[in-house]
Motif scaffolding. Sequence first.
Motif, PDB file in Angstrom:
ATOM      1  N   ASP A 144       2.969 -48.189  59.290  1.00 35.68           N
ATOM      2  CA  ASP A 144       2.996 -48.502  57.857  1.00 35.68           C
ATOM      3  C   ASP A 144       4.164 -47.826  57.125  1.00 35.68           C
ATOM      4  N   GLY A 145       5.042 -47.138  57.868  1.00 34.35           N
ATOM      5  CA  GLY A 145       6.204 -46.492  57.278  1.00 34.35           C
ATOM      6  C   GLY A 145       5.993 -45.041  56.889  1.00 34.35           C
ATOM      7  N   THR A 146       4.764 -44.555  56.947  1.00 36.27           N
ATOM      8  CA  THR A 146       4.470 -43.164  56.633  1.00 36.27           C
ATOM      9  C   THR A 146       5.135 -42.253  57.654  1.00 36.27           C
ATOM     10  N   LYS A 147       5.706 -41.139  57.174  1.00 43.07           N
ATOM     11  CA  LYS A 147       6.361 -40.184  58.071  1.00 43.07           C
ATOM     12  C   LYS A 147       5.666 -38.835  57.996  1.00 43.07           C
ATOM     13  N   LEU A 148       5.428 -38.272  59.174  1.00 39.88           N
ATOM     14  CA  LEU A 148       4.821 -36.948  59.258  1.00 39.88           C
ATOM     15  C   LEU A 148       5.490 -36.158  60.369  1.00 39.88           C
ATOM     16  N   ASN A 149       5.608 -34.855  60.155  1.00 39.08           N
ATOM     17  CA  ASN A 149       6.146 -33.987  61.180  1.00 39.08           C
ATOM     18  C   ASN A 149       5.081 -33.777  62.247  1.00 39.08           C
ATOM     19  N   ALA A 150       5.452 -33.935  63.516  1.00 41.36           N
ATOM     20  CA  ALA A 150       4.495 -33.820  64.623  1.00 41.36           C
ATOM     21  C   ALA A 150       3.901 -32.416  64.713  1.00 41.36           C
ATOM     22  N   CYS A 151       4.637 -31.400  64.307  1.00 37.93           N
ATOM     23  CA  CYS A 151       4.079 -30.036  64.290  1.00 37.93           C
ATOM     24  C   CYS A 151       2.913 -29.969  63.307  1.00 37.93           C
ATOM     25  N   ASP A 152       3.118 -30.524  62.121  1.00 38.87           N
ATOM     26  CA  ASP A 152       2.049 -30.508  61.120  1.00 38.87           C
ATOM     27  C   ASP A 152       0.824 -31.255  61.625  1.00 38.87           C
ATOM     28  N   ILE A 153       1.047 -32.415  62.207  1.00 38.15           N
ATOM     29  CA  ILE A 153      -0.066 -33.221  62.720  1.00 38.15           C
ATOM     30  C   ILE A 153      -0.853 -32.428  63.756  1.00 38.15           C
ATOM     31  N   ASN A 154      -0.145 -31.878  64.744  1.00 37.57           N
ATOM     32  CA  ASN A 154      -0.834 -31.237  65.854  1.00 37.57           C
ATOM     33  C   ASN A 154      -1.474 -29.907  65.477  1.00 37.57           C
ATOM     34  N   TYR A 155      -0.867 -29.147  64.590  1.00 43.50           N
ATOM     35  CA  TYR A 155      -1.438 -27.853  64.219  1.00 43.50           C
ATOM     36  C   TYR A 155      -2.553 -27.974  63.179  1.00 43.50           C
ATOM     37  N   GLU A 156      -2.554 -29.058  62.405  1.00 47.34           N
ATOM     38  CA  GLU A 156      -3.657 -29.288  61.472  1.00 47.34           C
ATOM     39  C   GLU A 156      -4.886 -29.852  62.192  1.00 47.34           C
ATOM     40  N   TYR A 157      -4.679 -30.460  63.343  1.00 50.79           N
ATOM     41  CA  TYR A 157      -5.757 -31.098  64.097  1.00 50.79           C
ATOM     42  C   TYR A 157      -6.909 -30.137  64.411  1.00 50.79           C
ATOM     43  N   PRO A 158      -6.678 -28.976  65.047  1.00 51.55           N
ATOM     44  CA  PRO A 158      -7.818 -28.087  65.311  1.00 51.55           C
ATOM     45  C   PRO A 158      -8.394 -27.469  64.040  1.00 51.55           C
TER      46      PRO A 158
ATOM     47  N   TRP B 180      -8.798 -23.980  70.383  1.00 48.04           N
ATOM     48  CA  TRP B 180      -7.838 -24.669  69.519  1.00 48.04           C
ATOM     49  C   TRP B 180      -6.699 -25.240  70.351  1.00 48.04           C
ATOM     50  N   THR B 181      -6.314 -24.533  71.402  1.00 44.69           N
ATOM     51  CA  THR B 181      -5.206 -24.989  72.243  1.00 44.69           C
ATOM     52  C   THR B 181      -5.597 -26.245  73.015  1.00 44.69           C
ATOM     53  N   ALA B 182      -6.781 -26.277  73.576  1.00 45.03           N
ATOM     54  CA  ALA B 182      -7.234 -27.459  74.317  1.00 45.03           C
ATOM     55  C   ALA B 182      -7.311 -28.671  73.394  1.00 45.03           C
ATOM     56  N   TYR B 183      -7.772 -28.467  72.174  1.00 46.76           N
ATOM     57  CA  TYR B 183      -7.829 -29.586  71.235  1.00 46.76           C
ATOM     58  C   TYR B 183      -6.428 -30.072  70.879  1.00 46.76           C
ATOM     59  N   GLN B 184      -5.483 -29.180  70.789  1.00 47.57           N
ATOM     60  CA  GLN B 184      -4.114 -29.609  70.519  1.00 47.57           C
ATOM     61  C   GLN B 184      -3.521 -30.361  71.710  1.00 47.57           C
ATOM     62  N   VAL B 185      -3.863 -29.962  72.931  1.00 49.36           N
ATOM     63  CA  VAL B 185      -3.416 -30.713  74.107  1.00 49.36           C
ATOM     64  C   VAL B 185      -4.004 -32.117  74.054  1.00 49.36           C
ATOM     65  N   TYR B 186      -5.272 -32.249  73.687  1.00 49.56           N
ATOM     66  CA  TYR B 186      -5.915 -33.558  73.558  1.00 49.56           C
ATOM     67  C   TYR B 186      -5.150 -34.431  72.572  1.00 49.56           C
ATOM     68  N   ASN B 187      -4.750 -33.846  71.476  1.00 50.22           N
ATOM     69  CA  ASN B 187      -4.123 -34.597  70.399  1.00 50.22           C
ATOM     70  C   ASN B 187      -2.639 -34.879  70.633  1.00 50.22           C
ATOM     71  N   GLY B 188      -1.919 -33.904  71.148  1.00 51.71           N
ATOM     72  CA  GLY B 188      -0.461 -34.058  71.217  1.00 51.71           C
ATOM     73  C   GLY B 188       0.149 -33.762  72.570  1.00 51.71           C
ATOM     74  N   GLY B 189      -0.674 -33.672  73.593  1.00 51.05           N
ATOM     75  CA  GLY B 189      -0.144 -33.375  74.918  1.00 51.05           C
ATOM     76  C   GLY B 189       0.165 -31.887  75.060  1.00 51.05           C
TER      77      GLY B 189
END
Length: 173
Positions: A138-152, A92-101
């Motif tokens: 497109d103006g949509t706002k998302l918290n980067a924590c939510d994006i990166n932790y939902e990714y894996p 899960w950690t490697a996938y999060q690095v892929y997605n969010g550094g």
Amino acid sequence: MQDVRREHYRVFGVGFPYWYAIGQLKQESRCRDVISRDGVGSQGVAQITYRVWQKYLDDNDVVEIKSIENQLRAQALIMKQCKKQAYSSHLWTAYQVYNGGPLVNKEISRARAALHVREVPHDTARKYCKRRTITFLDGTKLNACDINYEYPEQIYKYAQQYKLFSDGSYIFW
């Protein structure tokens, strides 16, 4: 599916649970060869930002990512680098690095220091996440924590339909 398996076996060896790479493609692009609307130039089925990875990919004989074959090879090579960079052996950690550094590594470090533990679970690391809110084109706002932790979480969910055997020596969570 077979192309993803071949490229991940080539890079990681035959014990790699390649179905997570298929889940990743579904999460990244719905398995379509597209240019992202993310504003940073992510492209292809694996949504690779070529300008970021160009030297590394060139050094590994992937000189373009126009073909699906090269995109899949690049996905596996980048995941290998992400796994090396990750502060946890769990996928899960490697996938999060892929997605969010490598920001996830800071969150793992904060959790380790606060809790005095070596291995930090996904949900615990999330509690130590401090990232900005991202505004998309497109103006949509998302918290980067939510994006990166939902990714894996999404990768894991999508991958289950392709899972053929045990994860072996690889641990996702």
